[in-house]
Design a protein around this motif. Structure first.
Motif, mmCIF file in Angstrom:
data_model
loop_
_atom_site.group_PDB
_atom_site.id
_atom_site.type_symbol
_atom_site.label_atom_id
_atom_site.label_comp_id
_atom_site.label_asym_id
_atom_site.label_seq_id
_atom_site.Cartn_x
_atom_site.Cartn_y
_atom_site.Cartn_z
ATOM 1 N N TRP A 163 6.787 -20.844 -2.886
ATOM 2 C CA TRP A 163 6.201 -22.075 -3.426
ATOM 3 C C TRP A 163 7.080 -23.255 -3.035
ATOM 4 N N ARG A 164 6.508 -24.177 -2.284
ATOM 5 C CA ARG A 164 7.198 -25.414 -1.915
ATOM 6 C C ARG A 164 6.826 -26.470 -2.960
ATOM 7 N N ALA A 165 7.694 -26.611 -3.969
ATOM 8 C CA ALA A 165 7.407 -27.515 -5.081
ATOM 9 C C ALA A 165 7.264 -28.959 -4.610
ATOM 10 N N ASP A 166 8.094 -29.364 -3.649
ATOM 11 C CA ASP A 166 7.948 -30.660 -2.991
ATOM 12 C C ASP A 166 8.639 -30.545 -1.648
ATOM 13 N N GLU A 167 8.921 -31.686 -1.006
ATOM 14 C CA GLU A 167 9.494 -31.623 0.340
ATOM 15 C C GLU A 167 10.922 -31.096 0.357
ATOM 16 N N HIS A 168 11.558 -31.005 -0.803
ATOM 17 C CA HIS A 168 12.939 -30.544 -0.860
ATOM 18 C C HIS A 168 13.107 -29.162 -1.491
ATOM 19 N N TRP A 169 12.316 -28.829 -2.504
ATOM 20 C CA TRP A 169 12.566 -27.619 -3.282
ATOM 21 C C TRP A 169 11.609 -26.489 -2.873
ATOM 22 N N ILE A 170 12.200 -25.308 -2.656
ATOM 23 C CA ILE A 170 11.418 -24.096 -2.390
ATOM 24 C C ILE A 170 11.854 -23.034 -3.395
ATOM 25 N N VAL A 171 10.884 -22.467 -4.094
ATOM 26 C CA VAL A 171 11.140 -21.366 -5.019
ATOM 27 C C VAL A 171 10.485 -20.115 -4.447
ATOM 28 N N GLN A 172 11.272 -19.038 -4.320
ATOM 29 C CA GLN A 172 10.761 -17.802 -3.735
ATOM 30 C C GLN A 172 11.057 -16.630 -4.652
ATOM 31 N N GLY A 173 10.046 -15.812 -4.857
ATOM 32 C CA GLY A 173 10.208 -14.609 -5.656
ATOM 33 C C GLY A 173 9.549 -13.435 -4.966
ATOM 34 N N GLY A 174 10.142 -12.289 -5.117
ATOM 35 C CA GLY A 174 9.576 -11.096 -4.503
ATOM 36 C C GLY A 174 9.935 -9.868 -5.300
ATOM 37 N N ALA A 175 9.174 -8.797 -5.085
ATOM 38 C CA ALA A 175 9.446 -7.544 -5.779
ATOM 39 C C ALA A 175 8.898 -6.390 -4.954
ATOM 40 N N SER A 177 10.945 6.503 -9.535
ATOM 41 C CA SER A 177 10.399 5.164 -9.326
ATOM 42 C C SER A 177 11.481 4.107 -9.481
ATOM 43 N N SER A 178 11.240 2.955 -8.833
ATOM 44 C CA SER A 178 12.153 1.820 -8.973
ATOM 45 C C SER A 178 11.374 0.538 -8.771
ATOM 46 N N LEU A 179 11.840 -0.532 -9.405
ATOM 47 C CA LEU A 179 11.288 -1.865 -9.234
ATOM 48 C C LEU A 179 12.445 -2.809 -8.968
ATOM 49 N N THR A 180 12.454 -3.441 -7.799
ATOM 50 C CA THR A 180 13.565 -4.311 -7.427
ATOM 51 C C THR A 180 13.046 -5.730 -7.199
ATOM 52 N N PRO A 181 13.656 -6.721 -7.855
ATOM 53 C CA PRO A 181 13.226 -8.117 -7.721
ATOM 54 C C PRO A 181 14.210 -8.954 -6.902
ATOM 55 N N ARG A 182 13.736 -10.117 -6.489
ATOM 56 C CA ARG A 182 14.603 -11.141 -5.881
ATOM 57 C C ARG A 182 14.059 -12.513 -6.275
ATOM 58 N N LEU A 183 14.966 -13.418 -6.611
ATOM 59 C CA LEU A 183 14.607 -14.795 -6.923
ATOM 60 C C LEU A 183 15.560 -15.711 -6.168
ATOM 61 N N ALA A 184 14.994 -16.691 -5.475
ATOM 62 C CA ALA A 184 15.819 -17.612 -4.685
ATOM 63 C C ALA A 184 15.294 -19.030 -4.853
ATOM 64 N N ILE A 185 16.224 -19.980 -4.876
ATOM 65 C CA ILE A 185 15.890 -21.397 -4.892
ATOM 66 C C ILE A 185 16.596 -22.054 -3.711
#
Length: 704
Positions: free
Chosen positions: A435-447, A457-465
């Motif tokens: 998600w490109r919140a505006d021209e400067h900020w990008i929020v990324q999430g994945g799993a 079983s396993s569930l692995t997340p990632r969060l990046a700004i």
């Protein structure tokens, strides 16, 4: 020489950002097209927008380095620890781990994993791919289970081959040099209205290290012959079909390492060389529904075959059923009995004592002390089938979604390691949202959700700004989790030796079962990593300078660190490790003819098991200078160093000089590579030694 302390990357960044008005102007004005990388999230992204640290080894860098194999290339990646168990057994780890087992990094060739699930390793010497067929190597430096599943615990190496459309014509190359270097490469590429194809055949051969720590000849040469066929078809305006076939056969020498249980037996066996045969095929169907929507389906199959039959000698008592039962009851006591069979120590356990009495009788009166020799078959076969579907969709101009699923079937066959075969099935569901919140900020999430029949079983997340100062300059903060599943060997080993063709017979039998037998625990859990990273990636177009800096803190819990040895196998999740430090890489083209490259890593490693600290150098890095001198002349000079890899310092200087001629409609290049060790220590292990600290090789390449 390597920088002396970690603050250097911060000083260089401060200088770059504040030291020159040209840089300040460039920081906020950028009209150039952005380069893109793929490996981090499976989405095409600019380096400044990636949720992590990336290193790209491009074709020009690969060629200028003069490297003959992939492990040597990975010395150019900051934080990558490259070592050797023997000349034909390179080990590669990111930030370090046990020097004997490189088990925590995913390696892909065009999306197909070459990580062996059965024995949890990558056979770097046996990868069925020539360097000449590689377009670039993208290395994601950090955990990436989110994108590639368990085993992408510490890093991902994604090897991307050249498009067949870029390989038309004929290419021939030969390389000869000291230490038995004898390589060749030949390829033919052609195209038709709707497709292109490349066929290549290549070979790699050398003698490995010259001698061990005792001055004895060292059996660690390698020989490999490889065949690759790659094709791309345009099925329609919006559809392509790509497929590949690969095969490799070769031999890796192994020294005779069997130590008889009974000390009076001298080593009489034959060396345990490994014959390898690998086969792989993959097909990928790409569909572009629209500019904002694409999908692919990829299937692959591969087979690893390692044939290893060797001859060993020991006392006939090694094949005693009574000694086997005693080992199963009390392994340590059984070994003491075996080493003193003529006068074994008594046991207070009546069942054990009854077996000891029978063993003593066999030793004294039934030929148990006779020396017998037989054939040991330590061969393994591993098969993998993999099917993956991935969909990429831009929901809006500022929101992209990647989703997919994967099914994989693995099977390992070995009479020695598994008493037959073991198989596993794995299902994966994965997603990445940008998600490109505006021209400067990008929020990324994945799993990634992963379910393995053997590992659970396993569930692995990632969060990046990411904060983009401009499209080419970005700051990032990343938190991610990752797992590594215990492989079949660690968890499900059923290790025993059937020794055939015994001469003379043991207790009247031609075939016998060696008394030492090992069983895996069967209930090992996954290793788990938590990773934190702060970083900066930037490109100054006025200077043609790119850089990447990061600081990191990684923790691994539930670590499986025990040595995989038949009589010392007690696998558990009882170990832990921590890695913290900083990394920097700079790539600068000060003129149209020059390119300078610098990498540095400072790693502070701690592990509850000391063996997991062996392959972690506190300070390591590389320096490279490539230059086009004009009139067909070019050169590449590279320095590689680390302060202590498995307690041994490593420093090497490489110089490659090449001259290219235009001959009629062909290009001819002659090149010389000089490698000079700047230290006088063994390479990674005490037995890895050369007669000389320098090595020279020459190559000739013809393209038409």
């Amino acid at each position: 020489m390597l920088p002396g302390s970690p603050p250097y990357p911060r000083l260089l960044l401060l200088t770059a950002l504040l030291g020159a008005p040209a840089l300040a102007d460039d920081l906020f004005i950028d009209n150039s097209d952005l380069p893109q990388v793929l490996t981090a999230t499976r989405l095409k992204q600019s380096p400044a927008a990636v949720p992590g640290s990336m290193t790209v080894l491009d074709g020009a860098l690969i060629r200028a380095s003069g490297a003959r194999d992939i492990p040597e290339l990975l010395r150019l990646v900051p934080g990558m620890m490259v070592g050797y168990l023997a000349g034909n057994q390179p080990t590669v780890n990111y930030h370090g781990s046990n020097v004997n087992e490189a088990r925590r990094m995913q390696v892909l060739i065009d999306g197909r994993s070459v990580y062996r699930a059965g024995l949890a390793t990558v056979d770097w010497s046996d990868i069925p791919l020539a360097l000449e067929d590689i377009d670039r190597i993208e290395v994601f430096r950090g955990p990436n289970t989110v994108s590639y599943g368990a085993n992408a615990l510490m890093a991902v190496v994604n090897i991307l081959t050249r498009n067949p459309a870029d390989s038309h014509g004929t290419r021939l190359k030969v390389t000869r040099g000291q230490n038995g270097i004898d390589d060749f490469y030949a390829s033919q590429g052609f195209g038709w209205d709707n497709g292109d194809m490349r066929l290549s055949i290549s070979g790699l051969q050398d003698d490995g290290f010259d001698h061990d720590q005792f001055g004895q000849h060292y059996r660690d040469s390698r020989r490999a012959t490889r065949l690759n066929l790659s094709a791309s078809h345009a099925l329609a305006q919006d559809q392509t079909l790509d497929w590949q076939l690969a095969a490799k056969e070769g031999t890796n020498q192994r020294p005779y390492t069997y130590q008889p249980v009974f000390p009076f037996v001298t080593q009489r066996g034959k060396d345990a060389d490994v014959k390898s045969m690998d086969y792989a095929g993959s097909v990928r169907w790409n569909i572009d529904f629209a500019a904002e929507h694409s999908l692919y389906v990829q299937g692959s199959a591969q087979h690893f075959d390692r044939q290893q039959v060797w001859r060993a000698c020991d006392a006939a008592l090694s094949f005693s059923p009574e000694l086997t039962r005693l080992w199963q009851m009390n392994p340590n006591y059984a070994e003491r009995v075996a080493r003193g069979a003529n006068n074994p120590p008594p046991s207070s356990n009546p069942q054990e004592q009854a077996l000891v009495d029978a063993i003593k009788e066999q030793w004294n009166n039934q030929g148990g002390s006779d020396v017998v020799c037989g054939d040991v078959d330590q061969s393994t076969r591993e098969t993998r089938y993999d099917l993956e579907i991935q969909d990429t969709y831009s929901l809006t101009d500022s929101l992209r979604l990647l989703s997919g699923m994967n099914y994989r079937y693995d099977r390992a066959d070995s009479q020695t390691y598994f008493n037959g075969s073991v198989d596993d099935q794995t299902w994966r569901l994965f997603g990445q949202l940008e998600w490109r919140a505006d021209e400067h900020w990008i929020v990324q999430g994945g799993a990634m959700f992963e379910d393995s029949r053997l590992s659970g079983s396993s569930l692995t997340p990632r969060l990046a700004i990411n904060y983009l100062i401009t499209p080419r300059h970005g700051l990032r903060a990343v938190y991610s989790e990752a797992v590594r599943s215990p492989d079949m060997f660690e968890n499900n080993v059923n290790w025993s030796y059937t020794v055939k063709n015994l001469m003379p017979y043991a207790f009247g039998q031609q075939h016998g079962e060696y008394f030492v037998k090992t069983r895996g625990p069967g209930d090992l859990e996954q290793e788990h990593m938590r990773s934190r990273e702060l970083g900066y990636n930037g490109y100054f177009s006025d200077l043609d300078l790119s850089m990447d800096l990061k600081v990191f803190f990684d923790e691994i819990t539930g670590m499986i660190s025990e040595p995989l040895k038949n009589n010392q196998y007690i696998a558990s999740n009882a170990n832990r490790a921590r890695f913290s430090g900083s990394e920097a890489q700079f790539d600068w083209r000060p003129t149209l003819r020059d390119r300078l490259r610098l990498t540095f890593a400072h790693v502070d490693a701690w592990a509850s098991n000391p063996a997991d600290r062996n392959l972690s150098a506190s300070n390591s890095g590389s320096v490279g200078w490539m230059r086009d001198w004009g009139h067909g002349w070019s050169s590449g000079a590279f320095y590689y160093g680390d302060d202590a890899l498995n307690q041994y310092r490593y420093e090497r200087l490489d110089l490659r000089v090449a001259k290219r001629w235009r001959v009629y409609e062909s290009n001819l290049e002659l090149a010389a590579l000089w490698q000079q060790r700047l230290d006088d220590e063994p390479t990674t292990a005490v037995q890895n030694r050369y007669d000389s600290r320098h090595r020279l090789s020459l190559s000739a390449e013809l393209e038409f």
